[in-house]
Motif scaffolding. Structure first.
Motif, PDB file in Angstrom:
ATOM      1  N   ARG A 191      11.030   8.901  13.405  1.00  0.00           N
ATOM      2  CA  ARG A 191      11.581   7.671  13.627  1.00  0.00           C
ATOM      3  C   ARG A 191      10.799   6.725  12.587  1.00  0.00           C
ATOM      4  NH1 ARG A 191      16.157   9.126  15.115  1.00  0.00           N
ATOM      5  NH2 ARG A 191      16.388  10.094  16.983  1.00  0.00           N
ATOM      6  N   SER A 192       9.449   6.703  12.239  1.00  0.00           N
ATOM      7  CA  SER A 192       9.070   5.807  11.612  1.00  0.00           C
ATOM      8  C   SER A 192       7.837   6.267  11.009  1.00  0.00           C
ATOM      9  CB  SER A 192       8.611   4.381  12.437  1.00  0.00           C
ATOM     10  OG  SER A 192       7.687   4.907  13.600  1.00  0.00           O
ATOM     11  N   SER A 193       7.224   5.876   9.886  1.00  0.00           N
ATOM     12  CA  SER A 193       5.875   6.456   9.157  1.00  0.00           C
ATOM     13  C   SER A 193       5.205   5.406   8.382  1.00  0.00           C
ATOM     14  CB  SER A 193       6.377   7.584   8.251  1.00  0.00           C
ATOM     15  OG  SER A 193       7.236   6.824   7.209  1.00  0.00           O
ATOM     16  N   ARG A 194       3.937   5.771   8.179  1.00  0.00           N
ATOM     17  CA  ARG A 194       3.037   4.821   7.540  1.00  0.00           C
ATOM     18  C   ARG A 194       2.084   5.407   6.570  1.00  0.00           C
ATOM     19  NH1 ARG A 194      -2.182   2.093   8.487  1.00  0.00           N
ATOM     20  NH2 ARG A 194      -2.499   3.518  10.380  1.00  0.00           N
ATOM     21  N   TYR A 195       2.245   5.105   5.439  1.00  0.00           N
ATOM     22  CA  TYR A 195       1.269   5.480   4.199  1.00  0.00           C
ATOM     23  C   TYR A 195      -0.113   5.329   4.597  1.00  0.00           C
ATOM     24  CZ  TYR A 195      -1.070   5.824  -0.444  1.00  0.00           C
ATOM     25  OH  TYR A 195      -1.799   6.298  -1.397  1.00  0.00           O
ATOM     26  N   LEU A 196      -0.981   6.376   4.258  1.00  0.00           N
ATOM     27  CA  LEU A 196      -2.403   6.184   4.498  1.00  0.00           C
ATOM     28  C   LEU A 196      -3.225   6.434   3.300  1.00  0.00           C
ATOM     29  CD1 LEU A 196      -2.847   8.208   7.651  1.00  0.00           C
ATOM     30  CD2 LEU A 196      -2.780   5.850   7.530  1.00  0.00           C
TER      31      LEU A 196
END
Length: 305
Positions: free
Chosen positions: A220-225
């Motif tokens: 549903r959603s993602s974030r770069y680390l």
């Protein structure tokens, strides 16, 4: 792509050290490179991608002054202070030569700078060895700019080192972590899901597509680390953490199994307390292991829905 949160943990995986100053301005100056060679360090890498080590498996870099610059046609890696670093191909080691070490083992044993410069050297020499001819007309390539440019001797087309971007993702449903395994891996080894970026696709779109293709789970959603060079032979792993639906995972052509793991299961595996036949996680040199540990230490790192 959202910027990294300054409170996010700093990378601890292999090749996160920046390595040498790549000193791009020197690549067009063959006279300067030849002068630097005399007091430079040289990684001699064989056809298996291994380099020399001493009896304790420490890096054994050759001295440029003892080698023939013109004959080796080395690549220029960069500067560490006033000291230049190069890499060159060498014939397979014989029984009387120094011991050899591959990049995976070196990454687990060596200091950050040395592992990173080895990774850079291996990736660049691998690219050269697989790109000897022009993809436009088939002419032979001549390598210029310290080894960083291939120019066709027939049509003058220019070719540059290839890096293949791939996403790698720690996926959570809010309580559990999704991991998968390939059939060729050691028994009980599971890892975060990963896949290559396709033409015309954003990184976030790749996360959604690859996770669904490999496991049937909907992100549903993602974030770069963070990212990790992965020169096996020439990838760049782009690490994400993602929120997904609690779908039932399924096997696929790429994964023989995919499943959700609880926090307790992940913690036991990190401590090596899973017991015989228990869960084995990715090795510590990989961004995959770092992503798993990041989720475990901070389950709230994943984006909200």
């Amino acid at each position: 792509m959202a910027p990294q949160n300054p409170r996010d943990p700093q990378p601890t995986f292999a090749f996160s050290d920046p390595g040498p100053d790549r000193a791009d301005h020197l690549r067009d100056d063959p006279t300067a490179l030849a002068a630097l060679w005399k007091n430079g360090k040289v990684l001699l890498i064989d056809g298996e991608g291994q380099t020399s080590a001493d009896a304790d498996k420490h890096l054994l870099a050759a001295a440029g002054a003892e080698l023939d610059y013109a004959a080796l046609q080395p690549v220029f890696l960069g500067l560490r202070g006033d000291e230049a670093w190069f890499a060159a191909r060498t014939a397979e080691a014989d029984t009387d030569a120094a011991p050899r070490i591959d990049l995976r083992n070196a990454a687990a044993l060596w200091p950050g700078f040395e592992a990173s410069v080895f990774a850079q050297a291996r990736a660049l020499l691998h690219w050269q060895s697989r790109h000897r001819h022009c993809s436009v007309c088939g002419g032979a390539l001549e390598f210029l700019r310290g080894g960083w440019l291939g120019r066709c001797s027939a049509c003058a087309a220019e070719h540059y080192p290839r890096t293949d971007p791939a996403v790698i993702v720690a996926i959570t449903d809010g309580e559990r972590l999704l991991l998968g395994r390939q059939a060729a891996w050691p028994p009980h080894r599971y890892s975060t899901l990963a896949g290559f970026v396709e033409p015309g696709e954003s990184l976030e779109q790749t996360v959604v597509r690859e996770v669904f293709e490999e496991s049937g789970v909907r992100v549903r959603s993602s974030r770069y680390l963070a990212s990790q060079p992965w020169p096996f032979p020439g990838s760049l792993m782009l690490g994400f953490i993602a929120r997904a639906e609690p779908d039932e995972p399924r096997a696929s052509d790429e994964l023989e199994d995919a499943r959700w793991f609880t926090r307790d299961q992940i913690g036991a595996a990190m401590r090596g307390a899973s017991g015989e036949g228990g869960l084995l996680l990715s090795p510590s040199i990989s961004i995959s292991r770092w992503l798993i540990e990041t989720w475990y230490d901070n389950p709230g790192a994943a984006p909200s829905r």
